[in-house]
Motif scaffolding. Structure first.
Motif, PDB file in Angstrom:
ATOM      1  N   GLU A  28      40.562  78.340  92.512  1.00 20.40           N
ATOM      2  CA  GLU A  28      39.292  78.788  93.083  1.00 20.40           C
ATOM      3  C   GLU A  28      38.486  77.577  93.531  1.00 20.40           C
ATOM      4  N   LYS A  39      38.933  74.735  90.753  1.00 21.36           N
ATOM      5  CA  LYS A  39      39.020  75.335  89.423  1.00 21.36           C
ATOM      6  C   LYS A  39      40.426  75.911  89.326  1.00 21.36           C
ATOM      7  N   LEU A  40      41.167  75.451  88.341  1.00 23.23           N
ATOM      8  CA  LEU A  40      42.550  75.893  88.165  1.00 23.23           C
ATOM      9  C   LEU A  40      42.682  76.760  86.919  1.00 23.23           C
ATOM     10  N   ARG A  41      43.589  77.726  86.980  1.00 22.42           N
ATOM     11  CA  ARG A  41      44.063  78.441  85.799  1.00 22.42           C
ATOM     12  C   ARG A  41      45.541  78.105  85.686  1.00 22.42           C
ATOM     13  N   LYS A  51      45.039  78.391  80.489  1.00 22.87           N
ATOM     14  CA  LYS A  51      43.887  77.519  80.255  1.00 22.87           C
ATOM     15  C   LYS A  51      43.243  77.161  81.587  1.00 22.87           C
ATOM     16  N   LYS A  52      41.961  76.810  81.532  1.00 22.65           N
ATOM     17  CA  LYS A  52      41.209  76.433  82.730  1.00 22.65           C
ATOM     18  C   LYS A  52      41.091  74.917  82.827  1.00 22.65           C
ATOM     19  N   SER A  53      41.081  74.435  84.073  1.00 20.21           N
ATOM     20  CA  SER A  53      40.930  73.005  84.313  1.00 20.21           C
ATOM     21  C   SER A  53      40.191  72.792  85.626  1.00 20.21           C
ATOM     22  N   SER A  54      39.285  71.828  85.640  1.00 22.03           N
ATOM     23  CA  SER A  54      38.677  71.365  86.880  1.00 22.03           C
ATOM     24  C   SER A  54      39.449  70.129  87.299  1.00 22.03           C
ATOM     25  N   PHE A  84      31.128  75.073  84.712  1.00 22.43           N
ATOM     26  CA  PHE A  84      32.517  75.415  84.387  1.00 22.43           C
ATOM     27  C   PHE A  84      32.956  74.709  83.114  1.00 22.43           C
ATOM     28  N   SER A  86      36.013  73.237  81.314  1.00 25.91           N
ATOM     29  CA  SER A  86      37.386  72.795  81.520  1.00 25.91           C
ATOM     30  C   SER A  86      38.053  72.651  80.159  1.00 25.91           C
ATOM     31  N   GLU A  87      39.200  73.320  79.985  1.00 29.35           N
ATOM     32  CA  GLU A  87      39.870  73.346  78.682  1.00 29.35           C
ATOM     33  C   GLU A  87      41.003  72.338  78.555  1.00 29.35           C
TER      34      GLU A  87
END
Length: 116
Positions: A28, A39-41, A51-54, A84, A86-87
Motif C-alpha cells: 500500500e 507499507k508492506l504485509r 507482519k507489517k513493515s514500512s 503506521f 512497523s513490526e
C-alpha cells in the motif's frame, strides 16, 4: 563511500538477530512517510503469520513487489513510523544511486525459514 565495519561480535550475538524469509502479500502507498516508502504485509508462514513493515523502496513497482520473497528481522520491537506500526525490518543494501535494493533469496524457499 561505505561506513567503517562494526566492532567484532560473537556468533551467539549474531544468533540473537532473527532474520526470516517471507512473501510480500500486500503493498500500500505510504504518503505520510518522510521518505518515499511502501507499507508492506509479509507472510512469514504459520509460525509467525503476516507482519507489517514500512520499507523505503518506493522505486520498486508495487506489482513487482507482490509475491516477492524478502528477508526481514522479525525480533526487533515494533516501531511507530508516523501513523503506521512497523513490526519487522525489511532488509536491503545501498544501490549505486543510494536507493535501497532488497535482499532476496536466490530461489523460492518456505516462508518463515531462518537465515543462518
Amino acid at each position: 563511500m561505505h561506513p567503517a565495519p562494526e566492532p567484532e561480535i560473537s556468533y551467539s550475538d549474531f544468533e540473537k538477530v532473527d532474520i526470516r524469509v517471507g512473501t510480500i502479500v500486500g503493498v500500500e502507498p505510504f504518503p505520510e512517510a518522510r521518505k518515499p516508502a511502501w507499507k508492506l504485509r509479509i507472510d512469514f508462514g504459520p509460525e509467525l503469520g503476516v507482519k507489517k513493515s514500512s520499507a523505503q523502496i518506493a522505486h520498486y513497482d508495487s506489482g513487482r513487489l507482490l509475491g516477492q520473497q524478502v528477508l526481514a528481522v522479525v525480533n526487533f520491537p515494533p516501531r511507530q513510523i508516523g501513523p503506521f506500526m512497523s513490526e519487522v525490518l525489511t532488509l536491503g543494501l545501498p544501490g549505486s544511486h543510494g536507493e535501497v535494493v532488497l535482499i532476496l533469496p536466490e530461489g523460492e524457499v518456505p516462508n518463515g525459514g531462518r537465515m543462518f
